[in-house]
Structure formats: C-alpha cells, structure tokens
Design an enzyme around this catalytic site. Structure first.
Site, mmCIF file in Angstrom:
data_model
loop_
_atom_site.group_PDB
_atom_site.id
_atom_site.type_symbol
_atom_site.label_atom_id
_atom_site.label_comp_id
_atom_site.label_asym_id
_atom_site.label_seq_id
_atom_site.Cartn_x
_atom_site.Cartn_y
_atom_site.Cartn_z
ATOM 1 N N GLU A 57 -11.244 -7.723 1.797
ATOM 2 C CA GLU A 57 -12.297 -6.720 1.603
ATOM 3 C C GLU A 57 -12.400 -6.229 0.168
ATOM 4 O O GLU A 57 -13.421 -5.684 -0.240
ATOM 5 C CB GLU A 57 -12.058 -5.491 2.490
ATOM 6 C CG GLU A 57 -12.121 -5.703 3.965
ATOM 7 C CD GLU A 57 -10.756 -6.022 4.569
ATOM 8 O OE1 GLU A 57 -9.882 -6.528 3.819
ATOM 9 O OE2 GLU A 57 -10.577 -5.783 5.761
ATOM 10 N N HIS A 75 -12.746 25.435 7.429
ATOM 11 C CA HIS A 75 -11.450 24.888 6.994
ATOM 12 C C HIS A 75 -11.109 25.397 5.588
ATOM 13 O O HIS A 75 -11.497 24.755 4.606
ATOM 14 C CB HIS A 75 -11.517 23.364 6.941
ATOM 15 C CG HIS A 75 -11.619 22.706 8.271
ATOM 16 N ND1 HIS A 75 -10.514 22.205 8.925
ATOM 17 C CD2 HIS A 75 -12.684 22.456 9.066
ATOM 18 C CE1 HIS A 75 -10.909 21.666 10.072
ATOM 19 N NE2 HIS A 75 -12.220 21.808 10.184
ATOM 20 N N GLY A 110 -3.422 7.471 -5.363
ATOM 21 C CA GLY A 110 -4.182 8.723 -5.367
ATOM 22 C C GLY A 110 -3.525 9.769 -6.250
ATOM 23 O O GLY A 110 -4.201 10.492 -6.994
ATOM 24 N N GLU A 149 -16.648 21.620 25.047
ATOM 25 C CA GLU A 149 -16.051 20.355 24.615
ATOM 26 C C GLU A 149 -14.979 19.909 25.616
ATOM 27 O O GLU A 149 -14.808 18.727 25.882
ATOM 28 C CB GLU A 149 -15.417 20.519 23.222
ATOM 29 C CG GLU A 149 -14.717 19.258 22.717
ATOM 30 C CD GLU A 149 -14.048 19.412 21.349
ATOM 31 O OE1 GLU A 149 -13.996 20.536 20.810
ATOM 32 O OE2 GLU A 149 -13.554 18.397 20.834
ATOM 33 N N SER A 199 0.854 -1.194 0.000
ATOM 34 C CA SER A 199 0.000 0.000 0.000
ATOM 35 C C SER A 199 0.890 1.245 0.000
ATOM 36 O O SER A 199 2.117 1.123 0.032
ATOM 37 C CB SER A 199 -0.932 -0.018 1.210
ATOM 38 O OG SER A 199 -0.175 -0.131 2.382
ATOM 39 N N GLY A 248 -8.304 25.634 16.244
ATOM 40 C CA GLY A 248 -7.298 26.697 16.395
ATOM 41 C C GLY A 248 -7.959 28.054 16.608
ATOM 42 O O GLY A 248 -7.533 28.854 17.441
ATOM 43 N N CYS A 298 -10.346 26.245 12.778
ATOM 44 C CA CYS A 298 -11.352 25.460 13.488
ATOM 45 C C CYS A 298 -11.033 25.393 14.990
ATOM 46 O O CYS A 298 -11.173 26.394 15.670
ATOM 47 C CB CYS A 298 -11.520 24.093 12.839
ATOM 48 S SG CYS A 298 -13.210 23.489 13.045
ATOM 49 N N ASP A 300 -7.280 11.292 -0.214
ATOM 50 C CA ASP A 300 -7.009 11.292 -1.658
ATOM 51 C C ASP A 300 -7.942 12.234 -2.419
ATOM 52 O O ASP A 300 -7.571 12.765 -3.457
ATOM 53 C CB ASP A 300 -7.113 9.871 -2.233
ATOM 54 C CG ASP A 300 -5.802 9.108 -2.051
ATOM 55 O OD1 ASP A 300 -4.730 9.747 -2.147
ATOM 56 O OD2 ASP A 300 -5.843 7.893 -1.796
ATOM 57 N N LYS A 360 9.650 -9.712 -9.634
ATOM 58 C CA LYS A 360 8.788 -10.853 -9.273
ATOM 59 C C LYS A 360 7.506 -10.431 -8.532
ATOM 60 O O LYS A 360 6.417 -10.918 -8.852
ATOM 61 C CB LYS A 360 9.595 -11.872 -8.456
ATOM 62 C CG LYS A 360 8.836 -13.152 -8.161
ATOM 63 C CD LYS A 360 8.517 -13.973 -9.415
ATOM 64 C CE LYS A 360 9.560 -15.030 -9.646
ATOM 65 N NZ LYS A 360 9.429 -15.677 -10.958
ATOM 66 N N GLU A 371 -8.445 25.185 4.070
ATOM 67 C CA GLU A 371 -7.492 24.285 3.398
ATOM 68 C C GLU A 371 -8.168 23.288 2.462
ATOM 69 O O GLU A 371 -7.543 22.798 1.531
ATOM 70 C CB GLU A 371 -6.628 23.545 4.430
ATOM 71 C CG GLU A 371 -7.305 22.464 5.259
ATOM 72 C CD GLU A 371 -8.013 22.980 6.515
ATOM 73 O OE1 GLU A 371 -8.335 24.180 6.562
ATOM 74 O OE2 GLU A 371 -8.260 22.170 7.433
ATOM 75 N N GLN A 396 -10.960 28.438 17.849
ATOM 76 C CA GLN A 396 -11.594 28.369 19.173
ATOM 77 C C GLN A 396 -10.579 28.651 20.274
ATOM 78 O O GLN A 396 -10.885 29.297 21.279
ATOM 79 C CB GLN A 396 -12.255 26.991 19.358
ATOM 80 C CG GLN A 396 -13.374 26.729 18.326
ATOM 81 C CD GLN A 396 -13.956 25.326 18.392
ATOM 82 O OE1 GLN A 396 -13.476 24.465 19.122
ATOM 83 N NE2 GLN A 396 -14.992 25.072 17.597
HETATM 84 N N1 GLN Z 1 -13.383 20.042 18.214
HETATM 85 C C1 GLN Z 1 -13.891 21.253 17.657
HETATM 86 C C2 GLN Z 1 -15.374 21.169 17.338
HETATM 87 O O1 GLN Z 1 -15.920 20.109 17.229
HETATM 88 C C3 GLN Z 1 -13.094 21.670 16.427
HETATM 89 C C4 GLN Z 1 -13.131 20.685 15.312
HETATM 90 C C5 GLN Z 1 -12.053 20.899 14.277
HETATM 91 O O2 GLN Z 1 -11.027 21.515 14.547
HETATM 92 N N2 GLN Z 1 -12.242 20.386 13.088
HETATM 93 O O3 GLN Z 1 -16.017 22.176 17.186
#
Ligand code: GLN
Length: 531
Positions: A151, A508, A19, A405, A14, A383, A381, A72, A190, A510, A385
């Site tokens: 699988e 996000h 990808g 959380e 693997s 980050g 995200c 991927d 081989k 990215e 928070q």
């Molecule tokens: N744990 C946080 C939430 O659920 C942030 C999630 C994340 O960073 N993708 O809101």
C-alpha cells in the site's frame, strides 16, 4: 523562504515511533521560530480511522474541524500546540475517493486513470495542500506503515517525484530499528542496511537516518551505517528508549537533528533553540514523585485506546507536582459486590468514552460508587451519559432509564438520538464531530474550573445526546446541566455541585489538552484527586 518539505518514512518494523519523531522535529523547528505543520498519510484503504476499533488502531483522534484521524495527530498537537485539520490526515481511501469522484465528474475525460500519474498526482497535491492555504516554512509529512508494504508504494513514488521537483527544498528522514541479539551480545545493523537499500531501489536516498534502539550505539557502528547507506555520519542519529516521550525532542536536539535538517536544505542553522518552557515541564515532571492514582473505567485494556486521556491526566499531574498513576479497571468485571475492592486505592476515576453495550453496567456501578462515596469522577462522552443514566435510575427512580443506543425500547430515554442523527444511514464520518461552542453557567464547578470563563469550544465525537425533556427533573434533584451548546440547546456538561468533583462532559476535553497548555477540566480534576 519557500516552503520546505520533510518526509518521514519507516522501515524494518512498525511502531518505532515515527509519530513522536515527527512531533519532536516539529517542536524543534518551531522553537527556532519557524511556522510548521505536521501531517500523516496513512496507506490503508479506510477513508478515516473512525470506523476502526481500538484493537486495530488505538484511539481515534478528532481535529477541531471534525476529522476522525490517527492518534499520531494527537502527538503532533500535544507537542507543538498546532491545531491540525482534515488536511493533516490523509488515507489511501481519501486519495482514491477524490480521484474516482473526479473521474465520474468527467475531469479526466478520454483518459485511462492510473496509479501513476493520477493517484500520485493527488498524493502530491495533498502533500502541498496545507502550505497552499497558509504560509508555512516547513511541512513535515509522516508516511504510515513501513516502506515494504504494498500500500505504501504510491506514496513513496509521489515523494520520489516531489523530491526531484523540489530539489533542496525536500529531504527524507528514514527511521529504522537496530535490534540487539542477546545470544551474540551484538547490535545488528543489517536490517537497517536492507531497509535503506529498499528505499534507494524506489529512487529515494534518505538524507538522515534515525536508528531506534534499546542500547547505546557506538560511533563505530554509526559510521558503519553511514558508510553502507550513503549518509553523513553526523546524520545517523540514535533514538534510544527514554522514560518519557517528551524527552525525545531534547534527545534529538542534543544530536542536532534540527540543525542537520536545516543544513541539508541549505539554511544556516545558527545557535540551537532554547526549549525553555519544555525543559521546565520535564524538570517539573522529574521532581513530581508524590502519586495520584486514577482509575480508568472502560472496556479496552489497551495502551493506546485512551491515549489522549492518559496523556492529559499526566500533563495535568505535573502542574500539580504529582505523578499520575493510571490503573485500567475493566468495567466488564465490575459488579455491586466487588466495586469497592476494584476502586480501592483510587483518588479519582475517569469513566471512559465508548460505543455499544459491552461494559456499560460496570460503568454505571462505578459511577454510583463514586457519587455515593464522594470519590472524584470525570465522565467523558459515554462516561457522561453513564453518569446521567445512573442518576436517573438511582436518584430519580426511573429504573428503566437508558440510552437508546443500548435499549431502543426504553421507556425513559434520558440519552437519545437528536433528530438529525435519526436520518443518518451511513456509519462513517456522520457523528457529531469536531468543535462546538459551549456556554458555561456562572457559579458552577465547571465554570470555576475554567477559570470563570463563560464560553469554551470543545471537540465532539458522538451520536447520542442528553434528552432535554428530563432537564428540569435532573436539575431539581441536584444534577445540573452547567454547559450548554450556545446555538442549539444540547447539554454539554453536567455536574453535581455539592460533590467533591463530579463532572461529565459530552465533549472530549482530552483532544485539546497539550503539554504546555493542559485542559482546565483535567487540571481541576487532578487537583481535587490530589487533595
Ligand atoms: N456511544 C456514545 C454516542 O455515540 C458515546 C460516544 C463516545 O463516547 N465517544 O453518543
């Protein structure tokens, strides 16, 4: 033209880069003017990788329509700029779930449900699903795992049947590995021969072989593989390790992978595609030698855990003629005494996404350092928070500020669950997922970064949100909520405007940054870091 199907399987080992090969072939066919899509079929039983941790599966990528998928799909989008959907990512779990749901509904009344034909029919239906929704010239289907896996068998049987039904409209590319035995000083074919035999035993004769190798393969060796595997010599292609994955399309083009595919499917290939912008990018990348150092503050010391973030940073770097060096900084080991040492030499930091308590104290300390030292910081995200929590504690004086959380009893829940999330009882696929529209406040730093654009659509993957109860308090102390969901009033972007670059996004960015269209926030962040 009828839709053509290209199946990509792997053998021997693997992680050979199926990808990247799929994405590269997609890129080449697209450059020839064809409309393509690329999809991944994963043989594991999970419904999606959303519940897997990055040690198991690397990053979880999210499509615009909110499917949690294999990383991927990130390559597919970054290479080709296509937008994948939930139909581009299928697992054994999803296949079985739909068959079993059908059984309960009574779709198969009176019949015994079996792997063949019911599971294989469902796989075949899903392989053709994308082309039934929009006109597509080529559908590239990558099969996860290696062909020997238990699988994988239903997927290979489905491919065998489809190849029979589709005739020339379907081909199979098999990717294998040619190891170099140092003691013998020889490359060994081989394992490739055995792997192809295994595939033939399943009734699939591959039209094209791609041999992954660390050394150049001689013509003789390729001829030998061709001879043993019933494949044309020109269709034995080598995929050598290259300095960048983005060189793979050019390497494949030079060996005519796209032209061979077309010929095998009865299409006259004509001249090779130009790949102009792609080659410009590679050239610029090559010339970018001046460094910019970015610290990734997170809890996973893993190549693949923050894949899309690392790629997004690197692409943005190229457009500023910089080589981005990312250094992983494990937030579990950051404390107030060592933070300056840990972040020394960084031109900017990314506070990474994540779940759960582990490593968050270090993230908060890193945020405080960046905020008070005018060091560019990008919170994504979790980050973002952490940026909010740090500000609440150290600027607003709410010592107990937290996300529910991390501390469900906090007296200052600056990050909290929204109402509809409180009702959720199942973990899988229930976060706020996929694209939502975000309005951007005019005159803000983020608005400037977006080229003064006042709305954007960005992808999400989280449960918790900024608590609007505290909005005014934050804003009057200098942390502004400059991005807000246009329908609900959920906060999407926070920034400290008089900082060199201090922006946190609940979404996000990215996931939607591609090689030829890097995300504006990454572009602006790197610009600030490079200054
Ligand atoms: N744990 C946080 C939430 O659920 C942030 C999630 C994340 O960073 N993708 O809101």
């Amino acid at each position: 033209m009828s839709t053509k199907y290209i199946f990509i399987t792997g053998g021997v080992a693997s992680s050979l880069g199926k990808g990247i090969i799929s994405a590269s072939l997609g890129k080449l066919l697209q450059a020839r003017g064809y409309k393509i899509t690329i999809q991944k079929f994963d043989p594991y039983i999970n419904i999606d990788p959303g519940t897997l941790n990055p040690y198991e599966h690397g990053e979880c990528y999210v499509t615009a329509d909110g499917q949690e998928t294999d990383l991927d799909l990130g390559h597919y989008e970054r290479f080709t700029g296509i937008r994948t959907t939930r139909d581009n990512s299928v697992t054994t779990g999803r296949i079985y779930q739909s068959v079993i749901d059908g059984e309960r509904r009574g779709d198969y009344l009176g019949k015994t449900i079996q792997v063949v034909p019911h599971i294989t029919d469902e796989i075949k239906r899903r392989i053709r699903l994308n082309a039934s929704k929009e006109p597509l010239d080529f559908v590239i289907t990558e099969i996860g795992g290696t062909i020997g896996d238990i699988e994988s068998q239903p997927f290979l049987e489905a491919i065998r049947q489809l190849r029979w039904e589709l005739g020339k409209d379907a081909i199979n590319i098999h990717l294998t590995y040619v190891p170099f035995l140092a003691a013998a000083g020889e490359l060994k074919t081989k394992p490739t021969q055995t792997s192809v035999k295994q595939l033939q035993g399943l009734g699939i004769q591959p039209e094209i072989l791609i041999l992954r190798t660390e050394h150049n393969l001689s013509d003789d060796l390729r001829a030998k593989v061709a001879h043993f595997c019933n494949v044309d010599v020109e269709a034995v292609i080598q995929s050598q390790d290259l300095p960048s994955i983005y060189q793979v399309p050019v390497n494949m083009l030079n060996q005519g992978l796209d032209a061979i595919c077309l010929k095998k499917m009865g299409i006259e290939p004509g001249p090779p595609p130009a790949l102009g912008k792609w080659k410009d990018y590679l050239e610029r990348r090559e010339k970018a030698v001046k460094m910019v150092n970015i610290g990734l503050v997170g809890k996973y010391d893993l190549q693949d855990a923050y894949k899309s973030i690392r790629e997004s940073l690197a692409h943005a770097g190229v457009y500023h003629d910089r080589k981005v060096e990312t250094t992983f900084i494990n937030s579990e080991f950051i404390d107030p005494e060592n933070v300056d040492e840990k972040l020394a030499g960084m031109d900017g930091i990314v506070i990474c996404p994540g779940f759960g308590r582990r490593g968050i104290d270090g993230k908060i300390i890193a945020v405080e350092y960046a905020r008070t030292h005018n060091l560019p910081a990008f919170g994504i995200c979790l980050g973002m928070q952490m940026m909010v929590i740090e500000f609440a504690r150290n600027v607003l004086g709410h010592q107990d500020a937290n996300s529910t959380e991390m501390d469900s009893d906090t007296s200052c829940n600056v990050i909290d669950l929204m109402e509809e999330q409180k009702k959720v009882t199942q973990m899988g696929g229930t976060m706020r997922l996929g694209e939502y529209e975000c309005g951007i406040v005019e005159g803000s730093r983020a608005w400037e970064a977006y080229g003064q654009q006042s709305v954007t659509r960005e992808r999400h993957r989280h449960r918790y949100e900024f608590n609007n109860k505290y909005k005014e308090e934050f804003e009057s102390a200098g942390m502004r909520c400059v991005g807000v969901n246009t329908i609900s009033d959920l906060v999407e972007i926070v920034e400290i405007s008089d900082h060199k670059w201090f922006i946190g996004t609940q979404f996000h960015p990215e996931y939607s940054s591609t090689v030829l269209k890097p995300h504006p926030l990454f572009m602006d962040f790197i610009k600030a870091c490079a200054d």
